[in-house]
Design an enzyme around this catalytic site. Structure first.
Site, short mmCIF file in Angstrom:
data_model
loop_
_atom_site.label_atom_id
_atom_site.label_comp_id
_atom_site.label_asym_id
_atom_site.label_seq_id
_atom_site.Cartn_x
_atom_site.Cartn_y
_atom_site.Cartn_z
CE1 TYR A 89 61.58 -33.45 -9.76
CE2 TYR A 89 60.56 -33.96 -7.65
CZ TYR A 89 60.45 -33.67 -9.00
OH TYR A 89 59.21 -33.60 -9.59
CD GLU A 111 64.17 -34.90 6.93
OE1 GLU A 111 63.91 -36.07 6.61
OE2 GLU A 111 65.02 -34.58 7.78
CB VAL A 112 59.24 -34.20 0.19
CG1 VAL A 112 58.24 -34.96 -0.69
CG2 VAL A 112 58.74 -32.78 0.45
#
Ligand code: PMP
Length: 476
Positions: free
Chosen positions: A172, A281-282
């Site tokens: 995602y 790395e959201v």
């Protein structure tokens, strides 16, 4: 007259006692809440999501606790989809925001230099993997994770002159066209007629539902060889990729950690082929997984890191940090009006410092282990729980049909209907959680990193109780 809420929570330093004279809109009561929800359902688009399953009207929040307009109190294991590392309204973040507001500093500056931005950049670079930070550039993006992923993809295309992308099943990356193309779920992409041309999608390795039907180390080895040979074979038909995009732990995809050996191999292979490695790395960033960054588990440094959510201290902020050699951009190559959100930078700076100084990554690891142990115990007791997995405070519990036949690796079919009932049972008991996963059957826990042991025990208590209810009647 303004209604005084939460009488039961007064005193003892509770939030109510510190908000005797609330400012802002009138606080609704039970009937007001019902009216607000009805108006929302009528006016907001059919795309609304959380609002459908969590029918609350939050009016106050503190730490992990959310107070609804109806006087009910909820434990928040959603925390702004993993944004609120320090929980709601942490004094450190609120204090930083207040100081900026009181200082008279401009709140809106496009991409102009400010002392606030300078300090944020300095602080962030100081905690990123050294190999990357040593010679890095930063781009402030429009404040969503999706915009930062878009920026990373554009950067890599410009730098390599290629257009293709290697991405993974279950991924995602956001809801814009390019990020949808890179994501695993097809429902939105197909409905929106978004093309995923140029995206080569490889299976993301995982144990429980191993895409190669092997599991364990064998599955990791096949996943590694698949990538290695695909790139080495001149006859593979692969469009030369501009980048490889990966989440260190897939979040929305069902809380699936990338195996460390595999991620190290991905680093080695992409380096050998000079393919920029983009780590999204959201969701995993800033301590969430039990290390400061998701890539730290494998001990690798990507070429581009995409950061958002927690780094804004609860306010919208997104950046990419990348090796300077990739900076082939020209003026205006990536722009956006809201790149200069001073309040978010100030809140982000203090949040990053707080996470670092209080070693909240270690704390996430420790409480995460406590939660995971308890969830595994629940899994032994309630066969509707097929799998428990995750890292740190990014945990998932996959719900399955307990009476259906398992596949050759022992995994029973995912049970999205049961998972929805589990979410509802948790909600009735005051716990806010969401679902994810390939089949929407993974209950995900993303509490603030500041969760106390007592709060963790309450989460477990509620989930165990909800699982007991579900197990008494496990119809689909
Ligand atoms: N990447 C990852 C890994 C995410 O988890 C998300 C959001 N859940 C995004 C990108 C997109 O971020 P945003 O919703 O802020 O666009």
């Amino acid at each position: 007259m303004r209604k005084v809420l939460f009488e039961a929570h007064r005193g003892g330093g509770s939030i109510a006692s510190r908000h005797q004279a609330p400012v802002g809109p009138e606080e609704p009561d039970e009937s007001g809440k019902t009216a607000i929800l009805a108006r929302q359902a009528k006016r907001e688009s059919a795309a609304r999501t959380y609002a459908r399953h969590l029918p609350i009207v939050p009016v106050r929040a503190e730490g992990m606790t959310v107070y609804g307009a109806d006087g009910r109190v909820y434990l928040d294991c959603l925390a702004g989809a993993g944004t609120l590392a320090l929980g709601h309204n942490h004094p450190v973040a609120i204090g930083a925001i207040r100081r900026v507001l009181d200082s008279g500093a401009p709140l809106h500056v496009l991409d102009l230099a400010t002392p606030i931005k300078d300090e944020f950049t300095e602080t962030l670079l100081g905690v990123l993997p050294r190999e990357l930070a040593a010679d890095a550039r930063i781009q402030f993006c429009g404040p969503s994770g999706a915009d930062a992923v878009e920026a990373a993809l554009k950067l890599a295309r410009t730098a390599t002159g290629e257009t293709g992308l290697i991405a993974f099943t279950g991924a995602y990356h956001g809801m814009t066209a390019a990020t949808l193309a890179a994501s695993g779920d097809t429902s939105v992409r197909i409905a929106a007629r978004v093309s995923d041309a140029g995206v080569t999608r490889l299976p993301f390795p995982q144990d429980y539902r191993c895409p190669y039907g092997v599991g364990g180390e064998g599955g990791v080895r096949i996943a590694t060889e698949r990538l290695r040979r695909l790139l080495a074979d001149p006859g593979s038909g692969l469009t030369p990729p501009a980048a490889l995009l990966v989440e260190p732990v897939q979040g929305e995809g069902g809380v699936i950690p990338a195996p460390d050996d595999w991620l190290r191999a991905v680093r080695e292979i992409t380096r050998a082929h000079r393919i920029p490695l983009i780590a999204d790395e959201v969701q995993t960033g800033l301590g969430r997984t039990g290390e400061l960054w998701g890539v730290d588990h494998a001990g690798i440094a990507p070429d581009v890191m995409v950061l958002s959510k927690a780094i804004g201290g609860g306010l919208p902020l997104a950046v990419i940090v990348y090796r300077s050699s990739l900076d082939r951009w020209t003026e205006g190559a990536h722009a956006g009006t809201f790149r200069g959100h001073q309040l978010a930078m100030a809140a982000g700076t203090t949040t990053i410092k707080y996470v670092r100084e209080h070693d909240l990554a270690a704390r996430a690891r420790k409480v995460g282990e406590r939660l995971e142990r308890a969830l595994r115990e629940a899994a032994r007791q309630y066969p509707v729980v097929g799998d428990v997995r995750g890292r740190g405070l990014m945990l998932g519990l996959e719900v399955v049909y307990p009476d259906a036949a398992p596949d050759p690796l022992g995994a029973r079919p995912a049970a999205p209907g049961l998972a929805r009932r589990l979410r509802a049972a948790a909600f009735e008991r005051g716990l806010l959680v969401e679902l994810g996963g390939h089949h929407g059957a993974v209950l995900r826990l993303l509490p603030p990193l500041t969760i106390t042991d007592a709060e963790a025990d309450r989460v477990i208590g509620i989930l165990t109780d909800a699982l007991a209810q579900l197990s008494r009647d496990p119809r689909p």
